[in-house]
Design a protein around this motif. Structure first.
Motif, PDB file in Angstrom:
ATOM      1  N   TYR A  30       0.799  -1.314  -0.075  1.00 15.45           N
ATOM      2  CA  TYR A  30       0.058   0.043  -0.178  1.00 15.45           C
ATOM      3  C   TYR A  30       0.828   1.283  -0.009  1.00 15.45           C
ATOM      4  CZ  TYR A  30      -3.730  -2.949   0.703  1.00 15.45           C
ATOM      5  OH  TYR A  30      -5.029  -3.935   0.501  1.00 15.45           O
ATOM      6  N   LEU A  31       0.906   1.928  -1.084  1.00 18.24           N
ATOM      7  CA  LEU A  31       1.971   3.228  -1.258  1.00 18.24           C
ATOM      8  C   LEU A  31       1.023   4.559  -1.152  1.00 18.24           C
ATOM      9  CD1 LEU A  31       4.610   4.295  -1.940  1.00 18.24           C
ATOM     10  CD2 LEU A  31       4.132   3.992  -4.517  1.00 18.24           C
ATOM     11  N   GLU A  32       1.254   5.079   0.036  1.00 12.45           N
ATOM     12  CA  GLU A  32       0.519   6.357   0.162  1.00 12.45           C
ATOM     13  C   GLU A  32       1.151   7.495  -0.808  1.00 12.45           C
ATOM     14  OE1 GLU A  32      -0.014   9.854   3.461  1.00 12.45           O
ATOM     15  OE2 GLU A  32       0.908   7.770   4.109  1.00 12.45           O
ATOM     16  N   PHE A  33       0.496   7.990  -1.728  1.00 12.72           N
ATOM     17  CA  PHE A  33       1.155   8.874  -2.674  1.00 12.72           C
ATOM     18  C   PHE A  33       0.571  10.429  -2.542  1.00 12.72           C
ATOM     19  CE2 PHE A  33       2.424   9.411  -7.146  1.00 12.72           C
ATOM     20  CZ  PHE A  33       3.295   8.243  -7.210  1.00 12.72           C
ATOM     21  N   GLY A  34       1.501  11.161  -1.989  1.00 12.93           N
ATOM     22  CA  GLY A  34       1.112  12.422  -1.657  1.00 12.93           C
ATOM     23  C   GLY A  34       1.615  13.580  -2.826  1.00 12.93           C
ATOM     24  N   GLY A  35       1.151  14.735  -2.646  1.00  9.17           N
ATOM     25  CA  GLY A  35       1.389  15.668  -3.667  1.00  9.17           C
ATOM     26  C   GLY A  35       0.370  15.357  -5.006  1.00  9.17           C
ATOM     27  N   LYS A  36       0.739  16.347  -6.039  1.00 12.04           N
ATOM     28  CA  LYS A  36      -0.253  16.190  -7.031  1.00 12.04           C
ATOM     29  C   LYS A  36       0.356  15.188  -8.194  1.00 12.04           C
ATOM     30  CE  LYS A  36      -1.442  20.775  -6.331  1.00 12.04           C
ATOM     31  NZ  LYS A  36      -0.938  22.356  -6.324  1.00 12.04           N
ATOM     32  N   LEU A  37      -0.598  14.381  -8.717  1.00 11.43           N
ATOM     33  CA  LEU A  37      -0.140  13.317  -9.498  1.00 11.43           C
ATOM     34  C   LEU A  37      -0.060  13.991 -11.221  1.00 11.43           C
ATOM     35  CD1 LEU A  37      -2.276  10.221  -8.195  1.00 11.43           C
ATOM     36  CD2 LEU A  37       0.112  10.413  -8.327  1.00 11.43           C
ATOM     37  N   ILE A 113     -14.490   6.763   1.537  1.00 13.28           N
ATOM     38  CA  ILE A 113     -14.831   7.842   2.429  1.00 13.28           C
ATOM     39  C   ILE A 113     -14.492   7.717   3.947  1.00 13.28           C
ATOM     40  CG2 ILE A 113     -16.801   9.259   2.978  1.00 13.28           C
ATOM     41  CD1 ILE A 113     -18.423   8.515   0.586  1.00 13.28           C
ATOM     42  N   THR A 114     -13.391   8.598   4.213  1.00 13.73           N
ATOM     43  CA  THR A 114     -12.991   8.456   5.553  1.00 13.73           C
ATOM     44  C   THR A 114     -13.608   9.507   6.542  1.00 13.73           C
ATOM     45  OG1 THR A 114     -11.000  10.263   4.951  1.00 13.73           O
ATOM     46  CG2 THR A 114     -10.927   7.681   4.596  1.00 13.73           C
ATOM     47  N   GLN A 115     -13.208   9.252   7.821  1.00 18.59           N
ATOM     48  CA  GLN A 115     -13.652  10.066   8.908  1.00 18.59           C
ATOM     49  C   GLN A 115     -15.423  10.201   8.830  1.00 18.59           C
ATOM     50  OE1 GLN A 115     -11.284  13.444   7.950  1.00 18.59           O
ATOM     51  NE2 GLN A 115      -9.641  12.583   9.097  1.00 18.59           N
ATOM     52  N   TYR A 116     -15.944   9.082   8.700  1.00 15.96           N
ATOM     53  CA  TYR A 116     -17.416   8.963   8.374  1.00 15.96           C
ATOM     54  C   TYR A 116     -18.155   9.076   9.795  1.00 15.96           C
ATOM     55  CZ  TYR A 116     -22.084   7.791   7.001  1.00 15.96           C
ATOM     56  OH  TYR A 116     -23.395   7.756   6.590  1.00 15.96           O
ATOM     57  N   SER A 117     -19.227   9.827  10.030  1.00 13.87           N
ATOM     58  CA  SER A 117     -19.819   9.866  11.339  1.00 13.87           C
ATOM     59  C   SER A 117     -21.288  10.233  10.848  1.00 13.87           C
ATOM     60  CB  SER A 117     -19.221  10.742  12.141  1.00 13.87           C
ATOM     61  OG  SER A 117     -19.194  12.216  11.789  1.00 13.87           O
ATOM     62  N   GLY A 118     -22.057   9.605   9.821  1.00 14.07           N
ATOM     63  CA  GLY A 118     -23.234   9.817   9.420  1.00 14.07           C
ATOM     64  C   GLY A 118     -23.473  11.047   8.539  1.00 14.07           C
ATOM     65  N   GLN A 119     -22.458  11.828   8.078  1.00 18.40           N
ATOM     66  CA  GLN A 119     -22.661  13.117   7.411  1.00 18.40           C
ATOM     67  C   GLN A 119     -23.409  12.900   6.108  1.00 18.40           C
ATOM     68  OE1 GLN A 119     -19.773  12.079   8.261  1.00 18.40           O
ATOM     69  NE2 GLN A 119     -18.263  13.668   9.113  1.00 18.40           N
ATOM     70  N   GLU A 120     -24.613  13.784   5.852  1.00 21.13           N
ATOM     71  CA  GLU A 120     -25.753  13.355   5.064  1.00 21.13           C
ATOM     72  C   GLU A 120     -24.931  13.547   3.391  1.00 21.13           C
ATOM     73  OE1 GLU A 120     -30.119  14.772   3.576  1.00 21.13           O
ATOM     74  OE2 GLU A 120     -29.277  15.626   5.188  1.00 21.13           O
ATOM     75  N   ALA A 175      -5.379  11.103  -2.798  1.00 20.07           N
ATOM     76  CA  ALA A 175      -6.564  11.930  -2.570  1.00 20.07           C
ATOM     77  C   ALA A 175      -6.486  13.374  -3.238  1.00 20.07           C
ATOM     78  CB  ALA A 175      -6.681  12.039  -1.052  1.00 20.07           C
ATOM     79  N   PRO A 176      -7.634  14.035  -3.164  1.00 20.19           N
ATOM     80  CA  PRO A 176      -7.666  15.413  -3.654  1.00 20.19           C
ATOM     81  C   PRO A 176      -6.672  16.495  -2.954  1.00 20.19           C
ATOM     82  CG  PRO A 176      -9.899  14.373  -3.524  1.00 20.19           C
ATOM     83  CD  PRO A 176      -8.958  13.691  -2.642  1.00 20.19           C
ATOM     84  N   GLY A 177      -6.588  16.094  -1.711  1.00 19.15           N
ATOM     85  CA  GLY A 177      -5.654  17.009  -1.006  1.00 19.15           C
ATOM     86  C   GLY A 177      -5.328  16.745   0.250  1.00 19.15           C
ATOM     87  N   PRO A 178      -4.509  17.086   1.195  1.00 17.43           N
ATOM     88  CA  PRO A 178      -4.016  16.749   2.478  1.00 17.43           C
ATOM     89  C   PRO A 178      -5.110  16.665   3.561  1.00 17.43           C
ATOM     90  CG  PRO A 178      -3.484  19.159   2.161  1.00 17.43           C
ATOM     91  CD  PRO A 178      -3.848  18.647   0.835  1.00 17.43           C
ATOM     92  N   GLY A 179      -4.876  15.716   4.623  1.00 17.49           N
ATOM     93  CA  GLY A 179      -5.853  15.649   5.380  1.00 17.49           C
ATOM     94  C   GLY A 179      -6.828  14.718   5.132  1.00 17.49           C
ATOM     95  N   SER A 180      -6.791  13.818   3.998  1.00 16.83           N
ATOM     96  CA  SER A 180      -7.991  13.375   3.519  1.00 16.83           C
ATOM     97  C   SER A 180      -8.023  11.605   4.489  1.00 16.83           C
ATOM     98  CB  SER A 180      -7.730  12.883   2.253  1.00 16.83           C
ATOM     99  OG  SER A 180      -7.960  14.037   1.408  1.00 16.83           O
ATOM    100  N   GLY A 181      -6.947  11.368   4.806  1.00 15.15           N
ATOM    101  CA  GLY A 181      -6.864  10.023   5.479  1.00 15.15           C
ATOM    102  C   GLY A 181      -6.116   8.957   4.786  1.00 15.15           C
ATOM    103  N   LYS A 182      -5.262   9.515   3.955  1.00 18.65           N
ATOM    104  CA  LYS A 182      -4.618   8.282   3.191  1.00 18.65           C
ATOM    105  C   LYS A 182      -3.676   7.365   4.141  1.00 18.65           C
ATOM    106  CE  LYS A 182      -2.019  11.413   0.585  1.00 18.65           C
ATOM    107  NZ  LYS A 182      -2.319  12.634   1.294  1.00 18.65           N
ATOM    108  N   MET A 183      -2.915   7.920   4.933  1.00 16.69           N
ATOM    109  CA  MET A 183      -2.303   7.050   6.024  1.00 16.69           C
ATOM    110  C   MET A 183      -3.087   6.010   6.651  1.00 16.69           C
ATOM    111  SD  MET A 183       0.597   7.942   8.836  1.00 16.69           S
ATOM    112  CE  MET A 183       1.623   8.707   7.922  1.00 16.69           C
ATOM    113  N   ALA A 184      -4.225   6.634   7.122  1.00 14.76           N
ATOM    114  CA  ALA A 184      -4.955   5.931   8.029  1.00 14.76           C
ATOM    115  C   ALA A 184      -5.796   4.649   7.185  1.00 14.76           C
ATOM    116  CB  ALA A 184      -6.266   6.524   8.791  1.00 14.76           C
ATOM    117  N   THR A 185      -5.864   4.900   6.121  1.00 13.13           N
ATOM    118  CA  THR A 185      -6.594   3.916   4.974  1.00 13.13           C
ATOM    119  C   THR A 185      -5.593   2.888   4.870  1.00 13.13           C
ATOM    120  OG1 THR A 185      -7.720   5.572   4.126  1.00 13.13           O
ATOM    121  CG2 THR A 185      -7.434   3.574   2.764  1.00 13.13           C
ATOM    122  N   CYS A 186      -4.352   3.102   4.630  1.00 12.70           N
ATOM    123  CA  CYS A 186      -3.283   1.986   4.301  1.00 12.70           C
ATOM    124  C   CYS A 186      -3.112   1.115   5.450  1.00 12.70           C
ATOM    125  CB  CYS A 186      -2.002   2.914   4.066  1.00 12.70           C
ATOM    126  SG  CYS A 186      -1.712   3.751   2.439  1.00 12.70           S
TER     127      CYS A 186
END
Length: 492
Positions: A30-37, A113-120, A175-186
């Protein structure tokens, strides 16, 4: 601009290194890919010779082994978070990324979809993706993350997250940007794979800071300037120094989180595969610099550009004073001032002479061309025309667009489209030039010079409209603006 980076060497070395890392585990990485692709223009600016699409080309070399998982935070969906460089929301960018990957022959397996807590709003986005036939997985908030390790590495922590079904040995998590939860997903996937008897691996691909360049190398300082809003700080990796006796560079967030990561690895595997944050990285960019001084100078110029951008944001109310102050400190460390950017002084001088907005551009050979505001053209539009006439060897007194053809456009803008500004913007003047090129060899010759603007430096004495900024960006011109509005109106 002098070439300072060997892009072909980079592609070869980087792909080989990633393959080696895959083989260290059970053929699953699982390779966490930071920055813009797709459009890493920051890397292209500070490492002249680096192609903005290098990461994409790298992935295409690995396409037979790789699948892509795109991560987006439910919080970012709920906040309608926008990518500053593209002006689109993160959820829209997920769709853009999927199209772009697909167009380049790369397989996107799913969206998480990360950090989910029921957001509509997140649930609606999930429904939308599934209606398009896209697999979507949900990962939840974990109380006390990242410090509550007993809970995190349990069936009520990572175990609660949905397991992402993957089919290839290399899983690119982006991910589209930082703070999206890439590392936690890995890490969540490592937990699930381990329960299934698979010894999967994790690695991190971040271009900056470059671990094997000195801490205060301008390339690394430019990264700090680029992330001043995140308050990232480059630092010596103390874990690597202790384990191997070698000095390497990482940044504060990775260094701070490493003890937690190490413990998580130990909980999952029984033993951590890494001794430092640097160990986790796979970046080979530092080994491909072929002209260090060219990269140093390009990076010093980037820091100055970031400084002007921070001043603009400060005036617009979208950043703090601390951000500009931090970049000013970085300028001092890099031993660079705004005077080292030649177009700045030239634009200021022209503005003072004309008592109005002005602009300057530096050509590849060092020539400095200026433009001033007129009744027909804004300063940036006038600059573009002056530059391409200079490049085409056309007398500056000759018109490549007749004033008579500009007047109907002004009438359209003011009388029919209700614009208050009759002067032509850069995009409008280029359209007018294109129309003139149908019947004028001079206009055609001028138009053919536009590709030569790629990589040129420009500065304006006032902040430009979004339209003008985007036009310069599309032309590849590296633009800065004084932090001054053209008018004293309250609303801009």
């Amino acid at each position: 601009m002098k070439i300072g980076f060997d892009n072909e060497k980079y592609l070869t070395m980087q792909s080989e290194h990633i393959r080696e890392r895959i083989n260290q585990f059970d053929n699953k990485l699982y390779l966490e890919f930071g920055g813009k692709l797709f459009d890493d223009y920051h890397a292209a600016r500070v490492l002249p010779g680096f192609a903005p699409d290098s990461k994409l080309r790298l992935l295409k070399q690995l396409s037979d082994q790789a699948e892509i998982v795109i991560v987006i935070s439910a919080r970012d969906i709920e906040k309608n978070k926008v990518r500053g460089d593209l002006g689109i929301t993160y959820d829209s960018d997920v769709l853009r990324l999927m199209d772009s990957f697909g167009d380049n022959g790369l397989y996107v397996g799913s969206v998480v979809i990360t950090q989910y807590s029921g957001q509509e709003s997140a649930q609606l986005f999930k429904n939308r993706l599934e209606n398009l036939g896209i697999r979507v997985y949900i990962h939840y908030n974990i109380a006390g993350y990242p410090s509550n390790i007993p809970l995190i590495v349990s069936d009520d922590g990572y175990g609660k997250n949905e397991y992402i079904e993957t089919s290839r040995p290399l899983v690119i998590v982006t991910a589209p940007g930082p703070g999206s939860g890439k590392m936690a997903t890995c890490l969540s996937q490592l937990y699930h794979e381990h329960k299934r008897g698979i010894h999967a691996g994790y690695a991190k691909f971040e271009t900056f800071p470059i671990w094997n360049l000195p801490l205060k190398h301008p390339v690394n300082l430019a990264y700090e300037a680029a992330t001043a809003d995140l308050n990232d700080i480059n630092m010596i990796d103390p874990f690597h120094l202790e384990a191997y006796g070698k000095t390497t560079v990482n940044y504060n967030r990775d260094v701070e989180i490493f003890p937690v990561l190490n413990t998580i690895f130990e909980k999952i595997y029984g033993k951590s595969p890494y001794k430092s944050p640097t160990d986790m990285g796979v970046n080979m960019a530092g080994n491909c610099i072929c002209n260090d001084e060219a990269c140093r100078e390009a990076s010093r110029q980037e820091i100055v550009r970031r400084y002007f951008a921070s001043l603009n944001s400060l005036v617009q109310g979208t950043s703090s004073e601390e951000e500009a102050q931090k970049i000013e400190i970085l300028m001092n460390q890099a031993n660079v001032t705004v005077q080292d950017r030649k177009v700045v002084e030239k634009a200021r001088e022209r503005s003072e002479e004309t008592q109005g907005p002005a602009a300057a551009l530096e050509l590849d050979d060092g020539r400095l061309i200026t433009g001033k505001t007129t009744n027909l053209l804004g300063a940036s539009a006038a600059l573009l025309l002056n530059v391409i006439k200079e490049l085409a060897g056309i007398d500056h007194e000759l018109h490549v667009i007749s004033p008579e053809s500009i007047e109907p456009i002004q009438k359209l803008k003011v009388d029919y489209l209700k614009s208050k500004n009759p002067r032509l913007h850069t995009d409008e003047v280029l359209i007018a030039l294109s129309a003139s090129a149908a019947n004028s060899s001079l206009a055609r010759k001028a138009l053919e010079q536009l590709p030569k603007l790629d990589g040129c430096q420009a500065h304006t004495s006032v902040m430009l409209s979004d339209v003008d900024i985007k036009t310069f960006k599309k032309l590849g011109v590296q633009l800065t603006c004084e932090a001054v509005y053209e008018t004293d109106h309250i609303y801009h």
